[in-house]
Motif scaffolding. Sequence first.
Motif, PDB file in Angstrom:
ATOM      1  N   ARG A  13      30.701 -18.505  16.732  1.00 10.57           N
ATOM      2  CA  ARG A  13      29.335 -18.845  16.355  1.00 10.57           C
ATOM      3  C   ARG A  13      28.816 -20.128  16.971  1.00 10.57           C
ATOM      4  O   ARG A  13      27.606 -20.287  17.136  1.00 10.57           O
ATOM      5  N   PHE A  14      29.694 -21.070  17.285  1.00 10.25           N
ATOM      6  CA  PHE A  14      29.270 -22.389  17.740  1.00 10.25           C
ATOM      7  C   PHE A  14      29.836 -22.688  19.120  1.00 10.25           C
ATOM      8  O   PHE A  14      30.894 -22.205  19.490  1.00 10.25           O
ATOM      9  N   ILE A  22      26.319 -29.578  18.954  1.00 10.62           N
ATOM     10  CA  ILE A  22      26.891 -28.271  18.666  1.00 10.62           C
ATOM     11  C   ILE A  22      25.746 -27.272  18.544  1.00 10.62           C
ATOM     12  O   ILE A  22      24.837 -27.444  17.745  1.00 10.62           O
ATOM     13  N   ARG A  23      25.795 -26.234  19.366  1.00 10.32           N
ATOM     14  CA  ARG A  23      24.738 -25.252  19.478  1.00 10.32           C
ATOM     15  C   ARG A  23      25.139 -23.982  18.750  1.00 10.32           C
ATOM     16  O   ARG A  23      26.309 -23.643  18.665  1.00 10.32           O
ATOM     17  N   PHE A  24      24.151 -23.250  18.218  1.00  8.93           N
ATOM     18  CA  PHE A  24      24.400 -21.949  17.615  1.00  8.93           C
ATOM     19  C   PHE A  24      23.207 -21.050  17.869  1.00  8.93           C
ATOM     20  O   PHE A  24      22.124 -21.517  18.225  1.00  8.93           O
ATOM     21  N   LYS A  25      23.391 -19.752  17.713  1.00  2.37           N
ATOM     22  CA  LYS A  25      22.320 -18.769  17.918  1.00  2.37           C
ATOM     23  C   LYS A  25      21.621 -18.553  16.590  1.00  2.37           C
ATOM     24  O   LYS A  25      22.259 -18.356  15.567  1.00  2.37           O
ATOM     25  N   LEU A  26      20.299 -18.585  16.616  1.00  2.67           N
ATOM     26  CA  LEU A  26      19.527 -18.387  15.392  1.00  2.67           C
ATOM     27  C   LEU A  26      19.625 -16.943  14.922  1.00  2.67           C
ATOM     28  O   LEU A  26      19.705 -16.020  15.738  1.00  2.67           O
ATOM     29  N   ARG A  38       5.159 -12.187  17.312  1.00  3.16           N
ATOM     30  CA  ARG A  38       5.640 -12.496  18.651  1.00  3.16           C
ATOM     31  C   ARG A  38       6.158 -13.930  18.727  1.00  3.16           C
ATOM     32  O   ARG A  38       7.159 -14.215  19.371  1.00  3.16           O
ATOM     33  N   LYS A  39       5.449 -14.828  18.068  1.00  8.83           N
ATOM     34  CA  LYS A  39       5.814 -16.240  18.072  1.00  8.83           C
ATOM     35  C   LYS A  39       7.186 -16.477  17.444  1.00  8.83           C
ATOM     36  O   LYS A  39       8.010 -17.226  17.973  1.00  8.83           O
ATOM     37  N   SER A  40       7.454 -15.846  16.307  1.00  4.92           N
ATOM     38  CA  SER A  40       8.729 -16.070  15.634  1.00  4.92           C
ATOM     39  C   SER A  40       9.890 -15.519  16.453  1.00  4.92           C
ATOM     40  O   SER A  40      10.955 -16.132  16.533  1.00  4.92           O
ATOM     41  N   LYS A  41       9.683 -14.365  17.109  1.00  2.00           N
ATOM     42  CA  LYS A  41      10.752 -13.794  17.948  1.00  2.00           C
ATOM     43  C   LYS A  41      11.018 -14.676  19.155  1.00  2.00           C
ATOM     44  O   LYS A  41      12.163 -14.862  19.557  1.00  2.00           O
ATOM     45  N   ARG A  42       9.963 -15.230  19.720  1.00  2.00           N
ATOM     46  CA  ARG A  42      10.120 -16.107  20.882  1.00  2.00           C
ATOM     47  C   ARG A  42      10.848 -17.392  20.493  1.00  2.00           C
ATOM     48  O   ARG A  42      11.716 -17.871  21.217  1.00  2.00           O
ATOM     49  N   GLN A  43      10.533 -17.945  19.332  1.00  2.00           N
ATOM     50  CA  GLN A  43      11.165 -19.187  18.898  1.00  2.00           C
ATOM     51  C   GLN A  43      12.637 -18.988  18.553  1.00  2.00           C
ATOM     52  O   GLN A  43      13.442 -19.903  18.706  1.00  2.00           O
ATOM     53  N   LYS A  44      13.006 -17.797  18.114  1.00  2.00           N
ATOM     54  CA  LYS A  44      14.400 -17.530  17.763  1.00  2.00           C
ATOM     55  C   LYS A  44      15.291 -17.357  18.987  1.00  2.00           C
ATOM     56  O   LYS A  44      16.508 -17.354  18.868  1.00  2.00           O
ATOM     57  N   ARG A  45      14.691 -17.199  20.177  1.00  2.81           N
ATOM     58  CA  ARG A  45      15.498 -17.098  21.394  1.00  2.81           C
ATOM     59  C   ARG A  45      16.117 -18.437  21.776  1.00  2.81           C
ATOM     60  O   ARG A  45      17.137 -18.483  22.441  1.00  2.81           O
ATOM     61  N   PRO A  47      18.197 -21.917  21.355  1.00  3.21           N
ATOM     62  CA  PRO A  47      19.367 -22.241  20.539  1.00  3.21           C
ATOM     63  C   PRO A  47      19.022 -23.234  19.441  1.00  3.21           C
ATOM     64  O   PRO A  47      18.116 -24.057  19.598  1.00  3.21           O
ATOM     65  N   GLY A  48      19.758 -23.127  18.349  1.00  2.00           N
ATOM     66  CA  GLY A  48      19.620 -24.100  17.277  1.00  2.00           C
ATOM     67  C   GLY A  48      20.725 -25.131  17.408  1.00  2.00           C
ATOM     68  O   GLY A  48      21.769 -24.866  18.020  1.00  2.00           O
TER      69      GLY A  48
END
Length: 65
Positions: A13-14, A22-26, A38-45, A47-48
């Motif tokens: 995961r990390f 430390i990066r993770f995928k949303l 569309r905005k929420s899908k684009r922002q989830k691409r 990394p967190g």
Amino acid sequence: MPKMKTNKSAAKRFKVKKSGKIRFKLQGLRHILTGRTRKSKRQKRMPGFIETADVNKVRDMLPYG
């Protein structure tokens, strides 16, 4: 002293970057995306990054990261 074991679920995961962050995928981009904007899908691409309060917990799980 024996080698420390990496927590395999955390390793999947990390990822530790060169800067030490430390990066993770949303979450939320696997299926049933028709209800999302569309905005929420684009922002989830993007990394967190882990909050500073949780960095030590994740580093304990990834001793060689």
